[in-house]
Motif scaffolding. Sequence first.
Motif, PDB file in Angstrom:
ATOM      1  N   PHE A  55       0.862  -1.102  -0.091  1.00 24.13           N
ATOM      2  CA  PHE A  55       0.090  -0.125   0.108  1.00 24.13           C
ATOM      3  C   PHE A  55       0.720   1.304   0.103  1.00 24.13           C
ATOM      4  O   PHE A  55       0.507   2.263  -0.645  1.00 24.13           O
ATOM      5  CB  PHE A  55      -0.888   0.109   1.233  1.00 24.13           C
ATOM      6  CG  PHE A  55      -1.759   1.188   1.104  1.00 24.13           C
ATOM      7  CD1 PHE A  55      -2.873   1.362   0.309  1.00 24.13           C
ATOM      8  CD2 PHE A  55      -1.493   2.141   2.293  1.00 24.13           C
ATOM      9  CE1 PHE A  55      -3.609   2.579   0.398  1.00 24.13           C
ATOM     10  CE2 PHE A  55      -2.444   3.427   2.173  1.00 24.13           C
ATOM     11  CZ  PHE A  55      -3.387   3.510   1.203  1.00 24.13           C
ATOM     12  N   GLU A 106       3.681   1.604  -1.405  1.00 25.70           N
ATOM     13  CA  GLU A 106       4.214   1.863  -2.377  1.00 25.70           C
ATOM     14  C   GLU A 106       3.288   2.752  -3.481  1.00 25.70           C
ATOM     15  O   GLU A 106       3.897   3.450  -4.384  1.00 25.70           O
ATOM     16  CB  GLU A 106       4.451   0.638  -3.305  1.00 25.70           C
ATOM     17  CG  GLU A 106       5.755  -0.247  -2.801  1.00 25.70           C
ATOM     18  CD  GLU A 106       5.951  -1.653  -3.227  1.00 25.70           C
ATOM     19  OE1 GLU A 106       4.758  -1.942  -3.923  1.00 25.70           O
ATOM     20  OE2 GLU A 106       6.896  -2.262  -3.137  1.00 25.70           O
ATOM     21  N   GLY A 107       2.306   2.599  -3.375  1.00 25.07           N
ATOM     22  CA  GLY A 107       1.219   3.563  -4.034  1.00 25.07           C
ATOM     23  C   GLY A 107       0.904   4.896  -3.344  1.00 25.07           C
ATOM     24  O   GLY A 107       0.846   5.741  -4.122  1.00 25.07           O
ATOM     25  N   GLU A 133       2.250   9.311  -4.196  1.00 25.31           N
ATOM     26  CA  GLU A 133       1.175  10.461  -4.470  1.00 25.31           C
ATOM     27  C   GLU A 133       1.251  11.504  -3.465  1.00 25.31           C
ATOM     28  O   GLU A 133       0.998  12.531  -3.943  1.00 25.31           O
ATOM     29  CB  GLU A 133      -0.424   9.693  -4.367  1.00 25.31           C
ATOM     30  CG  GLU A 133      -0.714   8.542  -5.304  1.00 25.31           C
ATOM     31  CD  GLU A 133      -1.138   9.392  -6.572  1.00 25.31           C
ATOM     32  OE1 GLU A 133      -1.378  10.290  -6.449  1.00 25.31           O
ATOM     33  OE2 GLU A 133      -1.335   8.517  -7.428  1.00 25.31           O
ATOM     34  N   TYR A 176      -5.695  -2.387  -2.950  1.00 26.57           N
ATOM     35  CA  TYR A 176      -4.926  -1.358  -2.480  1.00 26.57           C
ATOM     36  C   TYR A 176      -5.458  -0.159  -3.323  1.00 26.57           C
ATOM     37  O   TYR A 176      -5.210   0.739  -2.878  1.00 26.57           O
ATOM     38  CB  TYR A 176      -3.560  -1.810  -2.947  1.00 26.57           C
ATOM     39  CG  TYR A 176      -2.926  -2.766  -2.220  1.00 26.57           C
ATOM     40  CD1 TYR A 176      -3.589  -3.312  -0.950  1.00 26.57           C
ATOM     41  CD2 TYR A 176      -2.095  -4.010  -2.709  1.00 26.57           C
ATOM     42  CE1 TYR A 176      -2.723  -4.587  -0.302  1.00 26.57           C
ATOM     43  CE2 TYR A 176      -1.566  -5.036  -2.206  1.00 26.57           C
ATOM     44  CZ  TYR A 176      -2.023  -5.311  -1.007  1.00 26.57           C
ATOM     45  OH  TYR A 176      -1.510  -6.365  -0.487  1.00 26.57           O
ATOM     46  N   GLN A 177      -5.682  -0.367  -4.650  1.00 28.42           N
ATOM     47  CA  GLN A 177      -6.151   0.880  -5.483  1.00 28.42           C
ATOM     48  C   GLN A 177      -7.278   1.433  -4.878  1.00 28.42           C
ATOM     49  O   GLN A 177      -7.375   2.781  -4.989  1.00 28.42           O
ATOM     50  CB  GLN A 177      -6.097   0.375  -7.048  1.00 28.42           C
ATOM     51  CG  GLN A 177      -4.821  -0.227  -7.415  1.00 28.42           C
ATOM     52  CD  GLN A 177      -4.433  -1.476  -7.076  1.00 28.42           C
ATOM     53  OE1 GLN A 177      -5.282  -2.183  -6.522  1.00 28.42           O
ATOM     54  NE2 GLN A 177      -3.396  -1.971  -7.633  1.00 28.42           N
ATOM     55  N   LEU A 182      -6.423   3.184  -1.648  1.00 25.56           N
ATOM     56  CA  LEU A 182      -5.659   4.719  -1.974  1.00 25.56           C
ATOM     57  C   LEU A 182      -6.611   5.604  -2.380  1.00 25.56           C
ATOM     58  O   LEU A 182      -6.423   6.699  -1.839  1.00 25.56           O
ATOM     59  CB  LEU A 182      -4.684   4.168  -3.040  1.00 25.56           C
ATOM     60  CG  LEU A 182      -3.833   5.442  -3.435  1.00 25.56           C
ATOM     61  CD1 LEU A 182      -2.953   6.211  -2.283  1.00 25.56           C
ATOM     62  CD2 LEU A 182      -2.788   4.929  -4.573  1.00 25.56           C
TER      63      LEU A 182
END
Length: 268
Positions: free
Chosen positions: A134, A136-137, A141, A222-223, A226
Amino acid sequence: MANDIPPDTLPDPWHSLTQFTPARIALGHAGMSLPTRACLEFQLAHALARDAVNIPLDFISLAHKISALGHQILTLPTQAENQAMYLQRPDLGRVLSRAAIGSLQPYSDIKTDVVITVVDGLSSKAIEQHAVAFLEGLLPELQSQDYKLAPICLVKHGRVAIGDAIAEHFAARLCIVLIGERPGLSSPDSMGIYFTYQAKAGISTDANRNCISNIHLNGLSYQQALAKVLFLIQEAEKLQLSGVNLKDSTTDAVLNNLQNAQTNFLLD
């Protein structure tokens, strides 16, 4: 004739629904009891849930993985000195230990926008499997929006509210806590995210937080998580608040674009 078929040989009308849910339905029966397979599967699920609570998180490995993302790490213990104390005294998991406060002192003059705290919570397995993926995303951002990040804090034997004291120390507007959720019999590795605007130790309550839960491979992706976090950050900055007065409206506007090819029959 169909009416002559013994009841235990009739097809179970619930069985077809098992493809849509991990819930324990259509288990069948052996006399007045559950079949052996169902009993063994329940015992396995219970054992996995207990392991998620009791097996300690490998903080050294976790720190190496997050450091590899290019971010400084602080490992901070709470006043819960061991797992037994952590489970019996939830209040101690909300307070930093003296050693942790000492570790934060060199950063007293650092002012940041965001503090991210990763907490073992009640499922070490959840953090082990999902936290780094998570982050990593999330981290790129936040950096792309020029947020100044505090060192990522790893907290052992922590509860959600431990993030408040850490955020207050860094004078961070935004507090993001990743924590292992209480394991269920179908999801021993579920991670939760708690977001608080202007968190303060001893003042912030659950009403001041927004929760994103059920993050695991068979739950929220995760997307999707996020997208929810970024939405909450954007709206919190506008309204200067979080919690019950900050409504998450990403479900229809954003998350539908992130759904997998599989759909939930309950929403059709």
